[in-house]
Design a protein around this motif. Structure first.
Motif, PDB file in Angstrom:
ATOM      1  N   ALA A 284       0.861  -1.203   0.256  1.00 57.85           N
ATOM      2  CA  ALA A 284       0.039   0.154   0.114  1.00 57.85           C
ATOM      3  C   ALA A 284       0.908   1.277   0.144  1.00 57.85           C
ATOM      4  O   ALA A 284       0.687   2.160  -0.635  1.00 57.85           O
ATOM      5  N   VAL A 285       1.868   1.203   0.675  1.00 60.30           N
ATOM      6  CA  VAL A 285       2.871   2.651   0.898  1.00 60.30           C
ATOM      7  C   VAL A 285       3.460   2.650  -0.477  1.00 60.30           C
ATOM      8  O   VAL A 285       3.654   3.726  -1.072  1.00 60.30           O
ATOM      9  N   GLY A 286       4.135   1.766  -1.137  1.00 62.45           N
ATOM     10  CA  GLY A 286       4.559   1.577  -2.383  1.00 62.45           C
ATOM     11  C   GLY A 286       3.862   2.186  -3.332  1.00 62.45           C
ATOM     12  O   GLY A 286       4.037   3.360  -4.235  1.00 62.45           O
ATOM     13  N   ILE A 287       2.673   1.745  -3.372  1.00 60.79           N
ATOM     14  CA  ILE A 287       1.360   2.397  -4.318  1.00 60.79           C
ATOM     15  C   ILE A 287       1.144   3.941  -4.289  1.00 60.79           C
ATOM     16  O   ILE A 287       1.153   4.513  -5.095  1.00 60.79           O
ATOM     17  N   LEU A 288       1.198   4.033  -3.031  1.00 57.10           N
ATOM     18  CA  LEU A 288       0.792   5.464  -2.495  1.00 57.10           C
ATOM     19  C   LEU A 288       2.032   6.292  -3.149  1.00 57.10           C
ATOM     20  O   LEU A 288       1.824   7.451  -3.729  1.00 57.10           O
ATOM     21  N   ALA A 289       3.250   6.100  -2.669  1.00 59.64           N
ATOM     22  CA  ALA A 289       4.266   6.896  -3.132  1.00 59.64           C
ATOM     23  C   ALA A 289       4.588   6.871  -4.724  1.00 59.64           C
ATOM     24  O   ALA A 289       4.793   7.842  -5.054  1.00 59.64           O
ATOM     25  N   LEU A 290       4.435   5.726  -5.293  1.00 62.31           N
ATOM     26  CA  LEU A 290       4.489   5.477  -6.937  1.00 62.31           C
ATOM     27  C   LEU A 290       3.583   6.740  -7.437  1.00 62.31           C
ATOM     28  O   LEU A 290       3.579   7.264  -8.567  1.00 62.31           O
ATOM     29  N   THR A 291       2.145   6.437  -7.173  1.00 58.34           N
ATOM     30  CA  THR A 291       1.204   7.232  -7.738  1.00 58.34           C
ATOM     31  C   THR A 291       1.278   8.521  -7.460  1.00 58.34           C
ATOM     32  O   THR A 291       0.863   9.396  -8.190  1.00 58.34           O
ATOM     33  N   THR A 292       1.624   8.930  -6.502  1.00 59.82           N
ATOM     34  CA  THR A 292       1.947  10.289  -5.894  1.00 59.82           C
ATOM     35  C   THR A 292       3.074  11.124  -6.614  1.00 59.82           C
ATOM     36  O   THR A 292       2.890  12.164  -7.169  1.00 59.82           O
ATOM     37  N   VAL A 293       4.225  10.316  -6.915  1.00 59.56           N
ATOM     38  CA  VAL A 293       5.146  10.857  -7.773  1.00 59.56           C
ATOM     39  C   VAL A 293       4.656  11.053  -9.200  1.00 59.56           C
ATOM     40  O   VAL A 293       5.172  11.807 -10.034  1.00 59.56           O
ATOM     41  N   LEU A 294       4.027   9.983  -9.713  1.00 61.07           N
ATOM     42  CA  LEU A 294       3.311  10.171 -11.263  1.00 61.07           C
ATOM     43  C   LEU A 294       2.429  11.174 -11.155  1.00 61.07           C
ATOM     44  O   LEU A 294       2.389  11.798 -12.407  1.00 61.07           O
ATOM     45  N   SER A 295       1.914  11.550 -10.253  1.00 56.32           N
ATOM     46  CA  SER A 295       0.987  12.812 -10.198  1.00 56.32           C
ATOM     47  C   SER A 295       1.656  14.115 -10.312  1.00 56.32           C
ATOM     48  O   SER A 295       1.077  15.161 -10.875  1.00 56.32           O
ATOM     49  N   VAL A 296       2.852  14.208 -10.204  1.00 50.98           N
ATOM     50  CA  VAL A 296       3.763  15.455 -10.798  1.00 50.98           C
ATOM     51  C   VAL A 296       3.753  15.797 -12.265  1.00 50.98           C
ATOM     52  O   VAL A 296       3.664  16.781 -12.660  1.00 50.98           O
ATOM     53  N   TYR A 297       3.820  14.543 -12.715  1.00 50.13           N
ATOM     54  CA  TYR A 297       3.936  14.471 -14.313  1.00 50.13           C
ATOM     55  C   TYR A 297       2.452  14.150 -14.978  1.00 50.13           C
ATOM     56  O   TYR A 297       2.538  14.650 -16.260  1.00 50.13           O
ATOM     57  N   LEU A 298       1.773  13.542 -14.447  1.00 51.52           N
ATOM     58  CA  LEU A 298       0.367  13.112 -15.049  1.00 51.52           C
ATOM     59  C   LEU A 298      -0.829  13.523 -14.360  1.00 51.52           C
ATOM     60  O   LEU A 298      -1.101  13.294 -13.229  1.00 51.52           O
TER      61      LEU A 298
END
Length: 659
Positions: free
Chosen positions: A356-370
């Motif tokens: 869960a923490v990994g998915i949160l971190a990954l999607t939050t980083v992606l939100s900067v670009y997408l």
């Protein structure tokens, strides 16, 4: 020849002393009601004798505000740090600096949060709960309520741990010091659980200002009693063998508490946490009135503007958030501790958490670009607001006459006569009858308590408002009790009906009180009828649950004995099942009355003229004395009803030999 009459003369049964006392008391009250000129001071409390409790409270609050501003502002600053952090994390994101050079860190991606809730559902309840969690969170996102929902979730995320910690500490203290429990904690919890929600907002508004911190603190205080009670109950339920084992291995009292007693009572403690979460969600919605924001604020704006569609969408978002939090906390409460496996890494032991923490971190980083990961794209958002408006308009066009006739009938022939009767009822007569009931059920101690609490409503000048509250609460509770008991009896006789009702009752019990008002206002407009219908829907669940459970819990041996004795099904129900289930049914009625009272106060927002209106006006004017005095009157009505119903239940159990 005259034959002597040796037959025994027929004696008329003598009237018992308690019955005679009741007859005399009722006769006195009836005379006062029909001929008030005999003793007008006993019918309407004299204005000259009113005790200025509200002025005293206002003076005390003004003194606190003047002399302890430094303390309240300091507390606000301390709690504002974690609260703002949670709001930035979930709803707003962080902004460092100003102008074009400002650095903005994104909030958690909505995709990641939905995935985290889905993983939590799978961890605690398998695929079914995962689907429920995913569906609820996706609903909130697609209907454009994400930011408001995250503001609400941020307040809950900070207020619930605060509430759990404070409730745990107070519960441990009450367990270790029984005299503190009896003399201080138990009366305080009774008062807190019967005090209307609006009354919590006024002192918080005065002391801590119009801010999210005020809403958070009001939420923490309001939601704490279940945690205290659950802690006391959990510690008392720990078997003596486990307690003795802690002593035998040489634990200090502190070690025994942390490593033996609290882990042993984990299941009960988690039930308390579940109740805290649900009460916190209910209170956070109401706290929107003093700056908390979130979904409650959206519902409040929609109610004020009568925007039915927007109000329903925000209300259903509250429902979705309530369902997912309730189901997850219930599932977590039912989890059993896992066996410790040696040589496992942290990741192996907590795979779902790491995922869960990994998915949160990954999607939050992606939100900067997408941008689609940062905010819900407008192209996939859905709005049913126009549809709700069309449905309500269609109902009003085609069924307006029937609805209006039903509404008018209730007002003219049921509600108004009850209201007029109670408002004109002699205050001294009510005190006398309530005191006699307390004495008859439990002795002088209860009689003095209920008489003093009833008198408070008169001596503070709130008698008419109190009777208006009692009339609407009483009518709603009676209707909810009648229908609830009937439905509960039907459910006890049909497993299929019971299975159908289970999710319906779970949903009704999960809904915050605001959500019951919106659909009823659509059809019946504002007023007492709307308040009564919403209150019946809100308060009917305990009557159904306790009736069904009480009848099903009748021992099978007694059922068999009655069958052998030749009882028909009707005789079985009326002479065996119902009498044995009656104590539990009375507990359900007790809960129904208290829920009805709490809902009636919230219905002040839709035009009722009772103590709830007093609190509502006091909140608008920031008048602590007026609001808290009305709040105490409401709480005392609830405590009187609770104590009398409890005493009658205990008396009934004694007669049936169930104690």
């Amino acid at each position: 020849m005259t034959v002597a009459d040796t037959s025994t003369p027929v004696r008329t049964p003598a009237i018992s002393t308690p019955t005679l006392i009741w007859i005399v008391a009722i006769a006195i009250v009836a005379i006062l009601y029909m001929i008030p000129a005999i003793a007008p001071w006993a019918v309407k409390y004299p204005d000259s004798a009113i005790i200025p409790v509200s002025s005293w409270i206002s003076t005390a609050m003004a003194w606190l505000k003047t002399n302890f501003t430094w303390l309240t502002r300091g507390i606000t600053s301390i709690f504002n740090v974690p609260l703002q952090w949670a709001i930035d994390l979930l709803a707003k994101g962080w902004k460092s600096g100003y102008g074009p050079d400002a650095v903005v860190l994104p909030r958690l991606s909505w995709v990641g949060v939905c995935a985290a809730f889905t993983i939590a559902g799978y961890k605690f309840g398998g695929g079914r709960l995962a689907a429920v969690a995913a569906g609820c969170m996706i609903y909130v996102a697609l209907f454009g309520q994400w930011t408001s929902a995250m503001l609400t979730l941020a307040l809950i995320a900070i207020s619930v741990p605060l509430c759990v910690a404070a409730g745990l500490a107070l519960g441990v203290l009450a367990y270790r010091k029984p005299w503190i429990d009896r003399a201080i904690v138990e009366p305080m919890l009774d008062l807190m659980q019967t005090m209307p929600t609006f009354a919590y907002l006024i002192p918080m508004l005065l002391l801590f200002g119009n801010s999210p911190v005020s809403g958070m603190l009001a939420t923490a205080v309001f939601a704490m009693p279940p945690m205290v009670r659950a802690t006391i109950l959990a510690l008392k339920r720990v078997p003596h063998e486990i307690d003795d084992f802690g002593e035998m291995v040489g634990c200090t009292p502190h070690q025994k508490l942390l490593w033996v007693l609290l882990p042993s009572g984990r299941a009960t403690l988690m039930v308390g946490v579940n109740q805290v979460i649900m009460l916190a969600l209910n209170m956070v919605i109401i706290s929107s009135m003093i700056g908390a924001g979130g979904l409650g604020y959206d519902v409040l704006l929609a109610l004020r503007a009568l925007k039915i569609g927007q109000g329903m969408e925000a209300g259903l978002a509250i429902v979705a958030l309530a369902i997912v939090l309730d189901r997850l906390s219930q599932a977590a409460a039912g989890q059993r501790p896992t066996m410790h496996v040696p040589d496992q890494s942290f990741v192996q032991r907590n795979l779902m958490l790491v995922l869960a923490v990994g998915i949160l971190a990954l999607t939050t980083v992606l939100s900067v670009y997408l941008p689609a990961f940062a905010a819900v794209p407008a192209a996939i958002k859905i709005s049913t607001a126009p549809w709700w408006k069309e449905v309500v308009d269609w109902i009003n066009i085609h069924f307006f006459d029937a609805i209006e006739a039903f509404r008018t009938f209730l007002i003219l022939y049921i509600l108004n006569p009850i209201r007029d009767f109670l408002v004109a009822f002699p205050w001294l007569g009510m005190v006398l009858l309530v005191g006699l009931a307390g004495y008859r059920l439990s002795g002088p101690r209860l009689a003095i308590l209920v008489a003093l609490m009833t008198s408070f409503c008169a001596v503070t000048g709130l008698w008419e408002k109190s009777m208006a509250t009692l009339y609407l609460c009483g009518a709603s509770a009676i209707i909810a009790g009648i229908f609830g008991i009937a439905i509960g009896v039907a459910a006890s006789r049909s497993d299929r009906l019971a299975a159908f009702l289970a999710p319906v009752l779970d949903t009704l019990q999960t809904l915050p009180s605001f959500c019951f008002i919106i659909p009823v206002v659509m059809l019946f407009r504002v007023g007492d009828v709307t308040a009564m219908i919403a209150t019946v829907l809100f308060a009917i669940v305990p009557a159904i649950r306790y009736t069904n459970h009480g009848i099903r819990q009748v021992p099978e041996s007694l059922i068999e004995a009655a069958t052998v004795s030749g009882c028909t099904p009707r005789q079985m129900f009326w002479r065996v099942q119902l009498p044995l289930a009656l104590p539990e049914i009375m507990l359900g009625i007790n809960q129904t009355v208290l829920l009805a009272l709490s809902m009636i106060i919230i219905c002040a927002m839709i035009g009722t003229r009772d103590l709830g209106q007093e609190v509502f006006i006091a909140l608008a004017k920031a008048d602590a004395g007026r609001g808290l005095t009305a709040g105490f009157a409401i709480a005392f009505i609830g405590i009187v009803a609770d104590r009398l119903i409890r005493a009658s239940t205990d008396r009934l159990q004694s007669r049936l030999g169930l104690v």
